[in-house]
Design a protein around this motif. Sequence first.
Motif, PDB file in Angstrom:
ATOM      1  N   ARG A 265      40.716  62.832  84.219  1.00 12.38           N
ATOM      2  CA  ARG A 265      41.793  61.871  84.456  1.00 12.38           C
ATOM      3  C   ARG A 265      43.156  62.515  84.278  1.00 12.38           C
ATOM      4  NH1 ARG A 265      42.314  57.831  80.810  1.00 12.38           N
ATOM      5  NH2 ARG A 265      43.563  56.667  82.301  1.00 12.38           N
ATOM      6  N   LEU A 266      43.201  63.800  83.928  1.00 10.68           N
ATOM      7  CA  LEU A 266      44.473  64.483  83.677  1.00 10.68           C
ATOM      8  C   LEU A 266      44.477  65.790  84.447  1.00 10.68           C
ATOM      9  CD1 LEU A 266      47.047  64.103  81.906  1.00 10.68           C
ATOM     10  CD2 LEU A 266      45.988  65.676  80.272  1.00 10.68           C
ATOM     11  N   ILE A 267      45.481  65.968  85.312  1.00  9.30           N
ATOM     12  CA  ILE A 267      45.561  67.181  86.125  1.00  9.30           C
ATOM     13  C   ILE A 267      47.010  67.643  86.221  1.00  9.30           C
ATOM     14  CG2 ILE A 267      43.509  66.708  87.512  1.00  9.30           C
ATOM     15  CD1 ILE A 267      45.300  65.618  89.721  1.00  9.30           C
ATOM     16  N   ASP A 268      47.177  68.950  86.390  1.00  6.99           N
ATOM     17  CA  ASP A 268      48.475  69.533  86.717  1.00  6.99           C
ATOM     18  C   ASP A 268      48.429  69.958  88.179  1.00  6.99           C
ATOM     19  OD1 ASP A 268      49.390  69.159  84.181  1.00  6.99           O
ATOM     20  OD2 ASP A 268      49.109  71.219  83.520  1.00  6.99           O
ATOM     21  N   VAL A 269      49.486  69.624  88.937  1.00  6.59           N
ATOM     22  CA  VAL A 269      49.494  69.895  90.378  1.00  6.59           C
ATOM     23  C   VAL A 269      50.806  70.538  90.784  1.00  6.59           C
ATOM     24  CG1 VAL A 269      47.961  67.935  90.816  1.00  6.59           C
ATOM     25  CG2 VAL A 269      50.439  67.636  91.019  1.00  6.59           C
ATOM     26  N   ARG A 270      50.745  71.240  91.918  1.00  8.15           N
ATOM     27  CA  ARG A 270      51.959  71.773  92.557  1.00  8.15           C
ATOM     28  C   ARG A 270      52.179  71.006  93.851  1.00  8.15           C
ATOM     29  NH1 ARG A 270      50.688  76.947  93.661  1.00  8.15           N
ATOM     30  NH2 ARG A 270      51.648  77.850  91.808  1.00  8.15           N
ATOM     31  N   LEU A 271      53.354  70.401  93.992  1.00  6.19           N
ATOM     32  CA  LEU A 271      53.680  69.626  95.179  1.00  6.19           C
ATOM     33  C   LEU A 271      54.050  70.552  96.328  1.00  6.19           C
ATOM     34  CD1 LEU A 271      55.930  66.911  93.506  1.00  6.19           C
ATOM     35  CD2 LEU A 271      53.477  66.780  93.977  1.00  6.19           C
ATOM     36  N   SER A 272      53.699  70.136  97.533  1.00  3.64           N
ATOM     37  CA  SER A 272      54.122  70.856  98.747  1.00  3.64           C
ATOM     38  C   SER A 272      55.384  70.185  99.259  1.00  3.64           C
ATOM     39  CB  SER A 272      53.005  70.808  99.799  1.00  3.64           C
ATOM     40  OG  SER A 272      51.836  71.422  99.312  1.00  3.64           O
ATOM     41  N   LEU A 273      56.511  70.780  98.943  1.00  2.00           N
ATOM     42  CA  LEU A 273      57.802  70.207  99.323  1.00  2.00           C
ATOM     43  C   LEU A 273      58.374  71.010 100.473  1.00  2.00           C
ATOM     44  CD1 LEU A 273      59.263  69.670  95.732  1.00  2.00           C
ATOM     45  CD2 LEU A 273      58.110  67.998  97.186  1.00  2.00           C
ATOM     46  N   ALA A 346      47.170  69.935  75.937  1.00  3.01           N
ATOM     47  CA  ALA A 346      48.158  68.940  75.528  1.00  3.01           C
ATOM     48  C   ALA A 346      49.535  69.585  75.406  1.00  3.01           C
ATOM     49  CB  ALA A 346      47.746  68.314  74.198  1.00  3.01           C
ATOM     50  N   LEU A 347      50.563  68.780  75.640  1.00  3.05           N
ATOM     51  CA  LEU A 347      51.956  69.239  75.508  1.00  3.05           C
ATOM     52  C   LEU A 347      52.523  68.615  74.240  1.00  3.05           C
ATOM     53  CD1 LEU A 347      52.996  68.711  79.232  1.00  3.05           C
ATOM     54  CD2 LEU A 347      52.243  70.834  78.154  1.00  3.05           C
ATOM     55  N   ALA A 348      52.253  69.274  73.122  1.00  2.00           N
ATOM     56  CA  ALA A 348      52.579  68.678  71.828  1.00  2.00           C
ATOM     57  C   ALA A 348      53.932  69.143  71.294  1.00  2.00           C
ATOM     58  CB  ALA A 348      51.482  69.000  70.816  1.00  2.00           C
ATOM     59  N   ARG A 349      54.309  70.375  71.573  1.00  5.07           N
ATOM     60  CA  ARG A 349      55.534  70.922  70.974  1.00  5.07           C
ATOM     61  C   ARG A 349      56.751  70.593  71.820  1.00  5.07           C
ATOM     62  NH1 ARG A 349      52.295  75.199  71.362  1.00  5.07           N
ATOM     63  NH2 ARG A 349      53.776  76.207  72.771  1.00  5.07           N
ATOM     64  N   ARG A 350      57.893  70.641  71.203  1.00  7.85           N
ATOM     65  CA  ARG A 350      59.154  70.437  71.910  1.00  7.85           C
ATOM     66  C   ARG A 350      59.357  71.572  72.914  1.00  7.85           C
ATOM     67  NH1 ARG A 350      63.571  67.402  70.244  1.00  7.85           N
ATOM     68  NH2 ARG A 350      65.532  67.881  71.315  1.00  7.85           N
ATOM     69  N   ALA A 355      57.980  74.803  79.492  1.00  5.41           N
ATOM     70  CA  ALA A 355      57.293  76.095  79.475  1.00  5.41           C
ATOM     71  C   ALA A 355      56.063  76.062  80.366  1.00  5.41           C
ATOM     72  CB  ALA A 355      56.904  76.454  78.046  1.00  5.41           C
ATOM     73  N   ALA A 356      55.329  74.949  80.342  1.00  6.45           N
ATOM     74  CA  ALA A 356      54.153  74.822  81.201  1.00  6.45           C
ATOM     75  C   ALA A 356      54.546  74.836  82.671  1.00  6.45           C
ATOM     76  CB  ALA A 356      53.397  73.539  80.863  1.00  6.45           C
ATOM     77  N   GLY A 357      55.649  74.158  83.002  1.00  8.04           N
ATOM     78  CA  GLY A 357      56.109  74.152  84.387  1.00  8.04           C
ATOM     79  C   GLY A 357      56.466  75.536  84.881  1.00  8.04           C
ATOM     80  N   ARG A 358      57.145  76.319  84.035  1.00  6.44           N
ATOM     81  CA  ARG A 358      57.506  77.687  84.441  1.00  6.44           C
ATOM     82  C   ARG A 358      56.254  78.530  84.673  1.00  6.44           C
ATOM     83  NH1 ARG A 358      61.558  77.269  80.360  1.00  6.44           N
ATOM     84  NH2 ARG A 358      60.166  78.403  78.945  1.00  6.44           N
ATOM     85  N   GLU A 359      55.281  78.375  83.777  1.00 10.86           N
ATOM     86  CA  GLU A 359      54.053  79.160  83.919  1.00 10.86           C
ATOM     87  C   GLU A 359      53.304  78.779  85.195  1.00 10.86           C
ATOM     88  OE1 GLU A 359      49.886  80.034  81.467  1.00 10.86           O
ATOM     89  OE2 GLU A 359      51.113  78.282  80.985  1.00 10.86           O
ATOM     90  N   LEU A 360      53.134  77.475  85.427  1.00 13.38           N
ATOM     91  CA  LEU A 360      52.368  77.023  86.589  1.00 13.38           C
ATOM     92  C   LEU A 360      53.074  77.359  87.903  1.00 13.38           C
ATOM     93  CD1 LEU A 360      51.210  73.546  85.237  1.00 13.38           C
ATOM     94  CD2 LEU A 360      49.798  75.585  85.541  1.00 13.38           C
ATOM     95  N   ALA A 361      54.393  77.359  87.888  1.00 13.02           N
ATOM     96  CA  ALA A 361      55.136  77.669  89.113  1.00 13.02           C
ATOM     97  C   ALA A 361      54.880  79.094  89.582  1.00 13.02           C
ATOM     98  CB  ALA A 361      56.631  77.447  88.880  1.00 13.02           C
ATOM     99  N   SER A 362      54.493  79.977  88.660  1.00 14.35           N
ATOM    100  CA  SER A 362      54.260  81.379  89.024  1.00 14.35           C
ATOM    101  C   SER A 362      52.822  81.645  89.440  1.00 14.35           C
ATOM    102  CB  SER A 362      54.612  82.282  87.833  1.00 14.35           C
ATOM    103  OG  SER A 362      53.712  82.058  86.749  1.00 14.35           O
ATOM    104  N   TRP A 363      51.951  80.636  89.336  1.00 16.74           N
ATOM    105  CA  TRP A 363      50.536  80.860  89.650  1.00 16.74           C
ATOM    106  C   TRP A 363      50.317  80.971  91.150  1.00 16.74           C
ATOM    107  CZ3 TRP A 363      46.737  77.495  86.298  1.00 16.74           C
ATOM    108  CH2 TRP A 363      46.815  77.923  84.969  1.00 16.74           C
ATOM    109  N   PRO A 364      49.305  81.744  91.565  1.00 22.20           N
ATOM    110  CA  PRO A 364      48.952  81.790  92.995  1.00 22.20           C
ATOM    111  C   PRO A 364      48.249  80.501  93.398  1.00 22.20           C
ATOM    112  CG  PRO A 364      47.387  83.073  91.715  1.00 22.20           C
ATOM    113  CD  PRO A 364      48.453  82.628  90.746  1.00 22.20           C
ATOM    114  N   HIS A 376      44.519  78.822  78.784  1.00 22.89           N
ATOM    115  CA  HIS A 376      43.654  78.151  77.819  1.00 22.89           C
ATOM    116  C   HIS A 376      43.246  79.063  76.664  1.00 22.89           C
ATOM    117  CE1 HIS A 376      42.815  74.338  80.004  1.00 22.89           C
ATOM    118  NE2 HIS A 376      43.149  75.064  81.056  1.00 22.89           N
ATOM    119  N   GLY A 377      43.301  80.358  76.873  1.00 19.16           N
ATOM    120  CA  GLY A 377      42.891  81.297  75.833  1.00 19.16           C
ATOM    121  C   GLY A 377      41.397  81.497  75.817  1.00 19.16           C
ATOM    122  N   LEU A 378      40.638  80.418  75.668  1.00 21.08           N
ATOM    123  CA  LEU A 378      39.181  80.461  75.595  1.00 21.08           C
ATOM    124  C   LEU A 378      38.595  79.378  76.490  1.00 21.08           C
ATOM    125  CD1 LEU A 378      38.883  80.712  71.726  1.00 21.08           C
ATOM    126  CD2 LEU A 378      38.308  82.561  73.296  1.00 21.08           C
TER     127      LEU A 378
END
Length: 595
Positions: A265-273, A346-350, A355-364, A376-378
Amino acid sequence: MQVIATAGHVDHGKSALVRALTGMEPDRWAEERRRGLTIDLGFAWTKLPGGERVAFVDVPGHERFVPNMLAGLGPVPAVLFVVAADGGWMPQSAEHLAAIDAVGIRHGLLAVTRSDLADPGPAMREALDHISRTSLGAVPAVAVSAVTGAGLPDLRDALERLVAALPVPDPAAPVRLWVDRAFSIRGSGTVVTGTLPAGTVTTGQELLLTPFLRPARIRGLESMNEPVTSAAGVARVAVNLRGVPAGFAARGMALVEAGRWTLTRLIDVRLSLRGPEVTLPPEITLHIGSARTQARIRPLGTPAVTRLLLRDSLPLHVGDRVLLRDPGSAAVMILGATVLDVDPPALARRGAATAAGRELASWPDPPSAADLLRRHGLLRAAALAAMGVPGSMAPVAGDWLADPDRWAALRRRLAEVVAVHAQRDPLAIGMAPEAARAALGLPDRALVEALAHGQIRLEDGYLRPPGPPADRDPVSGDPVVRDRAASLPPRIAAAVRAVLADLADAPFLAPDAGRLRELGLDPRAIAAAARAGLLLRVSEQVVLAPGAQAQATQILAGLPQPFTTAEARQALGTTRRVAIPLLEYLDRSGITQRL
């Protein structure tokens, strides 16, 4: 077999063209035929001149039935885009094209129908111009008339070329069959239909009906009204299910193979703009396959990356294309998006969202196993496979996979945690692996044991700091006390030296409880000294110097065999308080045997 969606036209021009091509009626409802308006999905099929069979999913064109249109468009690999020569480009044409672009369909064909009523040239040029700016790119175009039959042979030839150019799906791919129809047949039970894009379904196979994960066994299969024992994608299939009661299955559900999809029920996506930046509403409708659900939007700091909380669980893979639609906007918004993570952390820290957006934006696109492990680490190998991401790296423990940098950091952190524990409680036997697991936030004790290998001593089920090998006397081989005493607090080390001094002249006259209490050697201190090899703990209250058991063995071996406890006591020069525990210790060690 291939499956093609017919889209683009608002009225019965599409349906008439499908009838002319297949000789079948795609409009299933009398209301559709009465009103001349496609309301729901229609299905037809035919054999092309070269022998290849092709099925058509005829989707509604009217704006009121866009969800039905998207349900038929989602799973297909190609589209026959229909525009009327006498109607030209229409708002519904633009909406269908936007949906095709959002879903990412790359193979298509333009048919300009009703060419007997108007010059098809202007409509064809306008449609090709619009289509060329989407995922379809440059497509072939054919002018046809369903009434006169003009252009139909050319259209069949073009369809044959289109089908030949389509990629061949993997028959071993994970099965996900989106249900677009569900009904019951007396005597047979529940039947569902859908477009199988890849993989293979077989009679007798057990699948799961999502989102309820209800087991469903395939009782029978049909493809294009013909019974089959198996069907490989791409194919239109009707599946007779055992284990699913009447009325339970519905459009938007999916049949999937167990363990090969992530229900989330929870996903991160990149929009096609493609155009200017858009303002997303707080909630939006998400479509994939035949499924439709509401999604709450959480931006991740960059315009193109966002997190979606879905109302309903969906079986998804990393790399899936989803369509986002805001039916409440003034101009209907349709956006495509690529799924980057189906189980995001989870996005728990301030500042974590940015930071997650910057990381995901660089993914292929799509992300690799290394990208997901870095985030995820593991991950378990099975979880990575359920995300739809192939991984070839070796597990670090069991089926756990680890990002190399995270694994190295965990090794360093484990050494620090164990060292701090030893400093805080130097008399402790060591740190329990479960305590270390909790301190490092690891999901499995096996990971702690793997991290300790070659770094931390794991002895007797406890973690201890690494240390140099114990120094030994070059002549006797006995431990050098002064080196080992450094691992104990100074007070305890001094007490141990006092005990060894007491034992120097009478090695088997162990200090009594009063002497041990006087020196401050309680059971924990004695146990710590014994672990360090500085004392031999015969029992809770009897301690001797290291090597005393070997010395006692040599003395007792010189006695006539067998010997009594009294004879052993006299030979060792000790008391009954010491002799009996020492003989029991030697019995447990297999050195002596009590008769």
